[in-house]
Design an enzyme around this catalytic site. Structure first.
Site: not given
Length: 255
Positions: A95-96, A98, A200, A100-101, A183-184
């Site tokens: 869900g959600g 865009v 987001c 960045f990681h 989560f991040a």
């Protein structure tokens, strides 16, 4: 950004068994696509009842992930710059919108039988937020919730008017009662790529990190241990097994 702040206390949970067993997989850098494969593999085992509830903690190489509510205008205008910076772009089933990681960000993927822990997705998201708020508190950072917006926020260190910045993002998928994605938490991640997107899907959303808030470097492995500890506490799980080497996983190795 100055949205309405929720003053609700941390969620109180009933019936959590502190002796419930789970598996903690704590890795270093792991490609996003391989992490997806790992989650699906564990999810299938969890559905079959052949694996315990699991939490995966890791870091990704630079990647933009496009969630189910992503719109082109959330990222596509800067796609040329994104590609020049060598940032992968991957569509995600979570869900959600865009996000960045990248290195310096702790990404968590809980793979849980949801009904063992709470009544539904809304409570689950609040429990995930609670984990991050508790970790931030360890470092003297006040994490906040914002009504109608998923995530954890802090006072924006670049603002003089009390605005808030997002320090942790959440996006999950629940299939056949099993959670994936998660989560991040921005610990020491490069924040520049967030300025190329609408994080987001939230307009005028500033993103920050723990190092930016504190103005100093952090021990990322220690923060990762704190995440595992507070997840264990909030969800009532005791880690019966800990995997720290990718070679111990029955999947193709990252390359």
């Amino acid at each position: 950004m100055r949205p309405c702040i929720s003053n609700q206390p941390l969620t109180k949970h009933k019936g959590l068994d502190p002796k419930r067993l789970g598996v903690l997989i704590s890795l270093s850098f792991f490609p996003y696509k391989v992490a997806l494969q790992l989650q699906r593999h564990i999810q299938d085992d969890r559905i079959a009842g052949s694996r315990s509830n699991t939490l995966i903690l890791l870091e990704h190489e630079p990647v933009l992930t496009l969630g189910q509510t992503t719109k082109d205008f959330h990222w596509k205008e800067q796609s040329e710059v994104i590609n020049k910076q060598g940032i992968q772009i991957i569509e995600s089933e979570r869900g959600g919108s865009v996000t960045f990681h990248g290195p310096g960000q702790i990404v968590g993927y809980p793979i849980l039988l949801l009904r063992e822990f709470c009544s539904g997705p809304k409570t689950y998201m609040r429990m995930l937020e609670e984990v991050i708020i508790a970790v931030l508190e360890e470092w003297g950072i006040k994490g906040r919730r914002i009504e109608k917006l998923i995530g954890v926020w802090v006072e924006d260190p670049q603002s003089l008017d009390g605005s808030l910045a997002k320090i942790a993002a959440f996006g999950v998928k629940i299939s056949r009662g099993i959670t994936t994605h998660g989560f991040a938490l921005n610990v020491a991640v490069d924040l520049q790529p967030f300025r190329l997107i609408t994080p987001c899907g939230i307009e005028n959303c500033h993103v920050t990190s723990m190092t930016e808030v504190l103005g100093s470097e952090l021990d990322l492995p220690l923060v990762k241990k704190q995440v595992a500890h507070h997840f264990s506490r909030v969800f009532g799980i005791r880690w019966s097994d800990k995997i720290t080497q990718a070679s111990d996983l029955s999947l193709p190795q990252p390359g």
